[in-house]
Design a protein around this motif. Structure first.
Motif, PDB file in Angstrom:
ATOM      1  N   GLY A 133       0.783  -0.627   0.167  1.00  0.00           N
ATOM      2  CA  GLY A 133       0.198  -0.308   0.179  1.00  0.00           C
ATOM      3  C   GLY A 133       0.965   1.245   0.111  1.00  0.00           C
ATOM      4  O   GLY A 133       0.392   2.496  -0.414  1.00  0.00           O
ATOM      5  N   LYS A 134       1.917   1.180   0.260  1.00  0.00           N
ATOM      6  CA  LYS A 134       2.831   2.870   0.701  1.00  0.00           C
ATOM      7  C   LYS A 134       3.443   2.997  -0.589  1.00  0.00           C
ATOM      8  O   LYS A 134       3.706   3.898  -0.969  1.00  0.00           O
ATOM      9  CB  LYS A 134       3.600   2.296   1.795  1.00  0.00           C
ATOM     10  CG  LYS A 134       3.479   2.357   3.638  1.00  0.00           C
ATOM     11  CD  LYS A 134       3.141   3.881   3.377  1.00  0.00           C
ATOM     12  CE  LYS A 134       2.728   3.930   4.807  1.00  0.00           C
ATOM     13  NZ  LYS A 134       1.781   3.604   5.190  1.00  0.00           N
ATOM     14  N   GLN A 136       2.364   2.397  -3.409  1.00  0.00           N
ATOM     15  CA  GLN A 136       1.266   2.116  -4.133  1.00  0.00           C
ATOM     16  C   GLN A 136       1.227   4.115  -4.192  1.00  0.00           C
ATOM     17  O   GLN A 136       1.438   4.764  -5.115  1.00  0.00           O
ATOM     18  CB  GLN A 136      -0.073   1.546  -4.098  1.00  0.00           C
ATOM     19  CG  GLN A 136      -0.697   2.143  -4.960  1.00  0.00           C
ATOM     20  CD  GLN A 136      -0.696   1.139  -6.440  1.00  0.00           C
ATOM     21  OE1 GLN A 136       0.554   1.507  -7.213  1.00  0.00           O
ATOM     22  NE2 GLN A 136      -1.394   1.420  -7.053  1.00  0.00           N
ATOM     23  N   ARG A 137       1.033   4.040  -2.967  1.00  0.00           N
ATOM     24  CA  ARG A 137       1.887   5.570  -2.338  1.00  0.00           C
ATOM     25  C   ARG A 137       2.153   6.406  -3.391  1.00  0.00           C
ATOM     26  O   ARG A 137       2.369   7.634  -3.429  1.00  0.00           O
ATOM     27  CB  ARG A 137       0.799   6.067  -1.260  1.00  0.00           C
ATOM     28  CG  ARG A 137      -1.027   5.436  -0.890  1.00  0.00           C
ATOM     29  CD  ARG A 137      -0.699   6.487   0.542  1.00  0.00           C
ATOM     30  NE  ARG A 137      -1.290   5.151   1.649  1.00  0.00           N
ATOM     31  CZ  ARG A 137      -1.152   5.476   3.165  1.00  0.00           C
ATOM     32  NH1 ARG A 137      -1.162   6.633   3.823  1.00  0.00           N
ATOM     33  NH2 ARG A 137      -0.829   4.304   3.948  1.00  0.00           N
ATOM     34  N   THR A 157      -5.932   2.355  -7.193  1.00  0.00           N
ATOM     35  CA  THR A 157      -5.827   1.727  -5.960  1.00  0.00           C
ATOM     36  C   THR A 157      -5.189   0.341  -5.527  1.00  0.00           C
ATOM     37  O   THR A 157      -5.913  -0.365  -4.746  1.00  0.00           O
ATOM     38  CB  THR A 157      -7.189   2.170  -5.743  1.00  0.00           C
ATOM     39  OG1 THR A 157      -7.971   0.906  -6.474  1.00  0.00           O
ATOM     40  CG2 THR A 157      -7.713   2.895  -6.390  1.00  0.00           C
ATOM     41  N   LEU A 160      -4.551  -0.733  -1.760  1.00  0.00           N
ATOM     42  CA  LEU A 160      -4.672  -0.086  -0.873  1.00  0.00           C
ATOM     43  C   LEU A 160      -6.273   0.432  -0.319  1.00  0.00           C
ATOM     44  O   LEU A 160      -6.913  -1.259  -0.830  1.00  0.00           O
ATOM     45  CB  LEU A 160      -4.855   1.445  -2.128  1.00  0.00           C
ATOM     46  CG  LEU A 160      -3.996   2.256  -2.587  1.00  0.00           C
ATOM     47  CD1 LEU A 160      -4.696   3.645  -3.006  1.00  0.00           C
ATOM     48  CD2 LEU A 160      -2.995   2.846  -1.546  1.00  0.00           C
ATOM     49  N   ALA A 164      -7.894   4.338   2.002  1.00  0.00           N
ATOM     50  CA  ALA A 164      -6.426   4.555   1.286  1.00  0.00           C
ATOM     51  C   ALA A 164      -7.020   5.452  -0.377  1.00  0.00           C
ATOM     52  O   ALA A 164      -6.765   6.091  -1.122  1.00  0.00           O
ATOM     53  CB  ALA A 164      -6.195   4.486   1.596  1.00  0.00           C
ATOM     54  N   SER A 165      -8.261   4.298  -1.251  1.00  0.00           N
ATOM     55  CA  SER A 165      -8.941   4.028  -1.762  1.00  0.00           C
ATOM     56  C   SER A 165      -9.607   5.459  -2.230  1.00  0.00           C
ATOM     57  O   SER A 165      -9.351   6.847  -3.405  1.00  0.00           O
ATOM     58  CB  SER A 165      -9.185   3.105  -2.450  1.00  0.00           C
ATOM     59  OG  SER A 165      -9.015   2.303  -2.160  1.00  0.00           O
TER      60      SER A 165
END
Length: 303
Positions: A133-134, A136-137, A157, A160, A164-165
């Motif tokens: 997730g990190k 992807q961010r 997304t 995530l 977050a999405s």
């Protein structure tokens, strides 16, 4: 005027045809969702638009300029980052700082700004140690850096969590509203895109099967008329020439799906029978918006 224009663009990887005669026109300020299964050609299309891979043939026009190879200015005006653009031994901050310089962005505060937008407060953690997730961010932060005119998100997304999405979709909507940013987003399903995008491109086997505005998609996804006959091609000619029906597609087993004359099946049936067409079935169906592109893909498979 179109900010992105593609005319008969193809892309070959050795013996594989990744894109097949793609035509596309995106107007400035649109949010366009590219829907298709894996290997439909979405990522290849995005890389060509971003100037990261050359086309095999056809014309690519970005912001009025024919694309022969992406210049540094074009790269700055298009936000698109691949996963392999990051260095495993660098921190979040160091990776973003590297990308800032590569994009030619002089404002040193830009890294802190995008980190804040994507809640990336950690400066000292290496890329290799980040969660999915990190990572992807971080990719999203790198993409929006510098407020480019065009943003390209490939499955943004993925990885995530739900909150977050939601935050990401809100961020995209605000960038579009505040700056008129043109946004291209890919996905394997409509999902949240159906409430965000103003236009959709449905892709399969390297082709764009249909490009449709959101309000037209919503209309088509409400009710349709199914028609099973013995002579599909002849029926299409009769529908077009005698009834003026052009808003239809050919689905599985050559079944016709009509988006107009839905409440007048008797007129359609009489016209076809008078012209020697045998009708095996005619019925109205309620269609969920999420199932619409699956019908398009099925029609492409059986064509």
């Amino acid at each position: 005027m179109a900010i992105i224009q593609l005319n008969m663009v193809t892309k070959h990887y050795k013996r594989t045809e990744a894109l097949r005669r793609v035509n596309l026109s995106i107007v400035r300020g649109e949010i366009c969702g590219f829907i298709g299964k894996d290997e439909a050609g979405k990522s290849t299309l995005f890389k060509i638009i971003a100037g990261m891979t050359p086309k095999s043939s056809g014309d690519v026009v970005i912001q009025g300029n024919y694309r022969y190879g992406a210049t540094s200015l074009e790269r700055k005006n298009i936000g698109y980052v691949l996963n392999d653009n990051f260095f495993s031994e660098l921190t979040i901050f160091e990776n973003l700082e590297y990308i800032r310089k590569a994009k030619g962005i002089f404002d040193r505060g830009e890294v802190e700004r995008v980190m804040g937008l994507l809640d990336l407060e950690m400066h000292d953690i290496l890329y290799r140690d980040l969660s999915v997730g990190k990572k992807q961010r971080l990719k999203l932060a790198a993409t929006i850096m510098g407020n480019p005119d065009i943003l390209i998100f490939d499955e943004p997304t993925q990885g995530l969590d739900s909150q977050a999405s939601i935050n990401f979709w809100r961020l995209v909507a605000s960038l579009n509203e505040d700056f008129g940013t043109t946004v291209l987003i890919s996905s394997t399903s409509l999902g949240n895109l159906k409430n965000l995008c103003t236009k959709f491109c449905f892709m399969h086997n390297g082709r764009i099967l249909e490009t449709i505005e959101r309000h037209h998609l919503e209309l088509k996804s409400q009710r349709v008329l199914h028609l099973k006959v013995d002579a599909t091609e002849k029926t299409c000619l009769i529908l077009e020439q005698q009834l003026g029906i052009t808003d239809y597609r050919v689905g599985m087993d050559k079944e016709l799906v009509l988006y107009s004359f839905i409440d007048q099946p008797d007129i359609i049936a009489k016209t076809l029978v008078d012209n020697g067409i045998r009708i095996f079935g005619i019925y109205v169906q309620e269609v969920a918006i999420d199932d619409y592109y699956l019908g398009l893909i099925a029609g492409d498979v059986y064509d």
